[in-house]
Design a protein around this motif. Structure first.
Motif, PDB file in Angstrom:
ATOM      1  N   LEU A  59     -15.740  26.504  -5.174  1.00 29.18           N
ATOM      2  CA  LEU A  59     -16.427  26.210  -3.911  1.00 29.18           C
ATOM      3  C   LEU A  59     -16.397  24.710  -3.624  1.00 29.18           C
ATOM      4  CD1 LEU A  59     -18.177  27.215  -1.542  1.00 29.18           C
ATOM      5  CD2 LEU A  59     -20.185  26.900  -2.982  1.00 29.18           C
ATOM      6  N   TRP A  60     -16.641  23.911  -4.646  1.00 29.95           N
ATOM      7  CA  TRP A  60     -16.671  22.460  -4.458  1.00 29.95           C
ATOM      8  C   TRP A  60     -15.281  21.920  -4.066  1.00 29.95           C
ATOM      9  CZ3 TRP A  60     -20.381  18.849  -3.998  1.00 29.95           C
ATOM     10  CH2 TRP A  60     -19.932  17.514  -3.922  1.00 29.95           C
ATOM     11  N   VAL A  61     -14.261  22.322  -4.850  1.00 30.30           N
ATOM     12  CA  VAL A  61     -12.904  21.805  -4.613  1.00 30.30           C
ATOM     13  C   VAL A  61     -12.433  22.172  -3.204  1.00 30.30           C
ATOM     14  CG1 VAL A  61     -10.469  22.043  -5.309  1.00 30.30           C
ATOM     15  CG2 VAL A  61     -12.244  21.761  -7.045  1.00 30.30           C
ATOM     16  N   THR A  62     -12.677  23.423  -2.800  1.00 27.83           N
ATOM     17  CA  THR A  62     -12.190  23.841  -1.479  1.00 27.83           C
ATOM     18  C   THR A  62     -13.066  23.279  -0.356  1.00 27.83           C
ATOM     19  OG1 THR A  62     -13.355  25.953  -1.775  1.00 27.83           O
ATOM     20  CG2 THR A  62     -10.994  25.928  -2.249  1.00 27.83           C
ATOM     21  N   TYR A  77      -3.988  30.028  -7.340  1.00 24.50           N
ATOM     22  CA  TYR A  77      -4.041  29.279  -6.070  1.00 24.50           C
ATOM     23  C   TYR A  77      -4.346  27.806  -6.345  1.00 24.50           C
ATOM     24  CZ  TYR A  77      -5.793  27.858  -1.463  1.00 24.50           C
ATOM     25  OH  TYR A  77      -6.008  27.196  -0.290  1.00 24.50           O
ATOM     26  N   LEU A  78      -5.341  27.571  -7.197  1.00 24.44           N
ATOM     27  CA  LEU A  78      -5.703  26.177  -7.522  1.00 24.44           C
ATOM     28  C   LEU A  78      -4.532  25.457  -8.186  1.00 24.44           C
ATOM     29  CD1 LEU A  78      -9.372  26.355  -8.921  1.00 24.44           C
ATOM     30  CD2 LEU A  78      -8.626  25.547  -6.680  1.00 24.44           C
ATOM     31  N   CYS A  79      -3.829  26.177  -9.076  1.00 20.55           N
ATOM     32  CA  CYS A  79      -2.691  25.548  -9.765  1.00 20.55           C
ATOM     33  C   CYS A  79      -1.574  25.224  -8.774  1.00 20.55           C
ATOM     34  CB  CYS A  79      -2.139  26.477 -10.850  1.00 20.55           C
ATOM     35  SG  CYS A  79      -3.237  26.678 -12.244  1.00 20.55           S
ATOM     36  N   VAL A  80      -1.215  26.228  -7.963  1.00 18.78           N
ATOM     37  CA  VAL A  80      -0.097  26.052  -7.030  1.00 18.78           C
ATOM     38  C   VAL A  80      -0.405  24.962  -6.008  1.00 18.78           C
ATOM     39  CG1 VAL A  80       1.216  27.217  -5.188  1.00 18.78           C
ATOM     40  CG2 VAL A  80       0.735  28.419  -7.323  1.00 18.78           C
ATOM     41  N   ARG A  81      -1.649  24.902  -5.549  1.00 17.24           N
ATOM     42  CA  ARG A  81      -2.033  23.944  -4.500  1.00 17.24           C
ATOM     43  C   ARG A  81      -2.647  22.674  -5.089  1.00 17.24           C
ATOM     44  NH1 ARG A  81      -0.446  24.130   0.373  1.00 17.24           N
ATOM     45  NH2 ARG A  81      -2.423  23.974   1.431  1.00 17.24           N
ATOM     46  N   PHE A 140     -10.127  24.639   7.214  1.00 20.17           N
ATOM     47  CA  PHE A 140      -9.149  25.709   7.048  1.00 20.17           C
ATOM     48  C   PHE A 140      -9.936  26.992   6.779  1.00 20.17           C
ATOM     49  CE2 PHE A 140      -7.065  21.790   5.955  1.00 20.17           C
ATOM     50  CZ  PHE A 140      -5.805  21.911   6.502  1.00 20.17           C
ATOM     51  N   HIS A 141      -9.395  28.120   7.170  1.00 20.71           N
ATOM     52  CA  HIS A 141     -10.152  29.363   6.987  1.00 20.71           C
ATOM     53  C   HIS A 141      -9.480  30.296   6.000  1.00 20.71           C
ATOM     54  CE1 HIS A 141     -11.600  27.737  10.849  1.00 20.71           C
ATOM     55  NE2 HIS A 141     -12.756  28.178  10.410  1.00 20.71           N
ATOM     56  N   THR A 142      -8.679  29.722   5.124  1.00 23.43           N
ATOM     57  CA  THR A 142      -7.923  30.559   4.194  1.00 23.43           C
ATOM     58  C   THR A 142      -8.667  30.826   2.890  1.00 23.43           C
ATOM     59  OG1 THR A 142      -6.824  28.508   3.598  1.00 23.43           O
ATOM     60  CG2 THR A 142      -5.606  30.002   5.020  1.00 23.43           C
ATOM     61  N   ASP A 143      -9.660  30.002   2.567  1.00 20.52           N
ATOM     62  CA  ASP A 143     -10.290  30.113   1.246  1.00 20.52           C
ATOM     63  C   ASP A 143     -11.705  30.694   1.275  1.00 20.52           C
ATOM     64  OD1 ASP A 143      -8.013  28.674   0.561  1.00 20.52           O
ATOM     65  OD2 ASP A 143      -9.052  26.757   0.669  1.00 20.52           O
ATOM     66  N   LEU A 186     -13.122  33.565   1.956  1.00 22.47           N
ATOM     67  CA  LEU A 186     -13.411  34.859   1.329  1.00 22.47           C
ATOM     68  C   LEU A 186     -13.266  34.788  -0.190  1.00 22.47           C
ATOM     69  CD1 LEU A 186     -14.304  37.629   2.211  1.00 22.47           C
ATOM     70  CD2 LEU A 186     -11.914  38.302   2.430  1.00 22.47           C
ATOM     71  N   VAL A 187     -12.277  34.046  -0.668  1.00 18.39           N
ATOM     72  CA  VAL A 187     -12.112  33.895  -2.124  1.00 18.39           C
ATOM     73  C   VAL A 187     -13.360  33.241  -2.700  1.00 18.39           C
ATOM     74  CG1 VAL A 187     -10.555  33.160  -3.958  1.00 18.39           C
ATOM     75  CG2 VAL A 187      -9.717  33.281  -1.623  1.00 18.39           C
ATOM     76  N   ALA A 188     -13.824  32.180  -2.041  1.00 16.94           N
ATOM     77  CA  ALA A 188     -15.002  31.447  -2.538  1.00 16.94           C
ATOM     78  C   ALA A 188     -16.222  32.372  -2.589  1.00 16.94           C
ATOM     79  CB  ALA A 188     -15.279  30.239  -1.647  1.00 16.94           C
ATOM     80  N   LEU A 189     -16.419  33.164  -1.549  1.00 23.43           N
ATOM     81  CA  LEU A 189     -17.581  34.067  -1.512  1.00 23.43           C
ATOM     82  C   LEU A 189     -17.444  35.178  -2.554  1.00 23.43           C
ATOM     83  CD1 LEU A 189     -18.041  34.249   2.369  1.00 23.43           C
ATOM     84  CD2 LEU A 189     -19.615  33.193   0.752  1.00 23.43           C
ATOM     85  N   HIS A 190     -16.246  35.705  -2.707  1.00 23.67           N
ATOM     86  CA  HIS A 190     -16.028  36.757  -3.718  1.00 23.67           C
ATOM     87  C   HIS A 190     -16.302  36.225  -5.126  1.00 23.67           C
ATOM     88  CE1 HIS A 190     -13.321  39.748  -1.254  1.00 23.67           C
ATOM     89  NE2 HIS A 190     -14.559  39.678  -0.821  1.00 23.67           N
TER      90      HIS A 190
END
Lengths: 307, 147
Positions: free
Chosen positions: A103-106, A34-38, A116-119, A121-125
């Motif tokens: 967490l910082w980047v997002t 995700y980080l690479c693509v975005r 945005f509410h897309t990230d 859950l990933v950050a918490l996981h």
């Protein structure tokens, strides 16, 4: 006392280390890709004017935006830590470093007036996995070691991932009831959102969903979708207590996200790819599949997938 | 309690409890990563939409690509325009000049002469049922694209 003991037993459910390792690879791999693509998008905030800066969460202590170079450096270091996280290399360092970096980047991305509410859950996981023994198997750190037996210390993080996923959907349901009451289930609010989303995208020159724009002519589909959405969100905790309900719930929520793509052209990639729900299943058994074994051996010939 | 159990409860359970906490906050404040997940929860009604338009020699308007306003994200561009509107004349003028400078460097937009920040009100359902006619429209800021 018995209730506390039951909770303790549930929280420390005996699980194989390979399950947690598989989740490290799935969740960490998703976050890294995700980080690479975005990447271009996530670093574009380096050039935003300071007047739009609205820090929140972990960036709320910043009085001004970071220097552009700092944004790029943090992004690059996060990618490095992410590669180590997925490989389970120096996990005591790379685990927390990648979770904190993501967490910082997002958060920085969300610090410009639009959350945005897309990230979330990933950050918490990632934060859960960062301090768990997720590198005890299928990792650089565990190379050459005897596989550890199944144990409760591998269970709590899996339980925490499931609870966080469930909580995010329940909260979304609670927000609907708080803001619109039970009337939300009647479909009008949802219909208005689908229409407004398509309208906004058309007027702002973006890609909208023709299916959503067509469907808003009718009321009844939104009455059905409104009820289904609330049932899936508020009924999410049932997925924790019953195996068949869990599978039904995951399929239902996955279908809901596919519906959001079809009607609103909004992609929540983490649930749509299934990665958000991996913790609900015995994902370590995926490696028993010959295709997965061949793929893993190709990527990392030295990796011992064991049993 | 050993170290492993301490982390399991102190970290794992705390994160779970923290994630639920926004539901109990009053007033509800959204944040990241701890969120109330308010998307799609409020009635939209007949909202005002703030947008930036480009106008060519003939005065024909067309929407600007989001990347010229903020970045490739449409919602980020929309919020950037709305925040400028909320910030008043000065903020709108700043945004208009910045975007005009970007437009002037884009060869594909060589025919653009002026930019406008507009507020437009629509009924979202009627927009798709009866036609794309706004209920009201106001031009809030205009600036020239200098080349």
């Amino acid at each position: 006392m018995n209730a506390l003991r039951a909770i303790d037993r549930w929280w420390f459910a005996v699980m194989p280390p390979e399950r947690l390792a598989a989740l490290r690879v799935i969740v960490g791999g998703f976050a890294w890709i995700y980080l690479c693509v975005r990447g271009a998008h996530l670093t574009s905030y380096a050039e935003f004017p300071a007047r739009n800066f609205a820090p929140l969460g972990v960036t709320s202590w910043l009085e001004a935006p970071l220097a552009p170079a700092a944004v790029y450096i943090i992004y690059a270091l996060t990618l490095l830590a992410g590669a180590a996280f997925v490989a389970g290399a120096h996990f005591r360092l790379s685990g927390p470093a990648f979770a904190a970096g993501f967490l910082w980047v997002t958060t920085y991305r969300n610090s410009w007036g639009m959350i945005f509410h897309t990230d979330n859950l990933v950050a918490l996981h990632l934060l859960v996995l960062a301090l768990s023994p997720a590198a005890a198997a299928w990792s650089y750190d565990a190379r050459g070691r005897e596989p550890a037996p199944a144990h409760g210390r591998f269970g709590w993080a899996v339980r925490a991932l499931c609870c966080l996923t469930i909580a995010s959907y329940v909260l979304a349901g609670v927000a609907k009831l708080r803001n619109a009451g039970w009337a939300w289930s009647e479909g009008d609010v949802l219909r208005g959102h689908v229409a407004y989303d398509a309208l906004r995208k058309l007027e702002l020159g973006s890609v909208h969903s023709p299916a959503g724009a067509w469907l808003v002519q009718y009321e009844w589909p939104f009455q059905v979708l409104g009820i289904l959405t609330l049932v899936l969100e508020l009924g999410a905790p049932l997925a924790l207590v019953h195996r068949q309900l869990r599978t039904a719930w995951v399929l239902g929520v996955w279908g809901f996200h596919v519906g959001v793509i079809a009607l609103m052209a909004i992609t929540f990639a983490y649930p749509v790819t299934g990665c958000a729900f991996a913790s609900f299943f015995a994902v370590e058994q995926l490696v028993a599949h010959p295709r997965v074994r061949r793929l893993v051996r190709k990527i990392s010939p030295a990796l011992d997938l064991g049993r | 309690m050993n170290g492993g159990r301490l982390v399991a409860y102190g970290w794992g359970l705390t994160l779970v409890l923290c994630s639920i906490w926004p539901a109990f906050r009053t007033p509800t404040v959204d944040s990241y990563p701890l969120s109330t997940y308010p998307m799609f929860s409020q009635r939209r009604g007949q909202p005002w939409l703030h947008r930036m338009l480009a106008l060519d020699d003939s005065g024909a308007p067309f929407p600007l690509a989001p990347k010229l306003i903020a970045n490739a994200e449409t919602l980020q561009a929309a919020v950037t325009v709305r925040r400028a509107v909320d910030g008043g004349k000065g903020a709108m003028k700043d945004l208009c000049s910045e975007v005009a400078a970007r437009v002037s460097r884009d060869p594909e937009l060589s025919k653009v002469r002026r930019l406008q920040i507009q507020a437009v009100q629509y009924d979202p359902i009627e927009y798709f049922v009866s036609g794309r006619v706004p209920m009201a429209a106001r031009t809030l800021q205009t600036c020239r694209v200098r080349r």
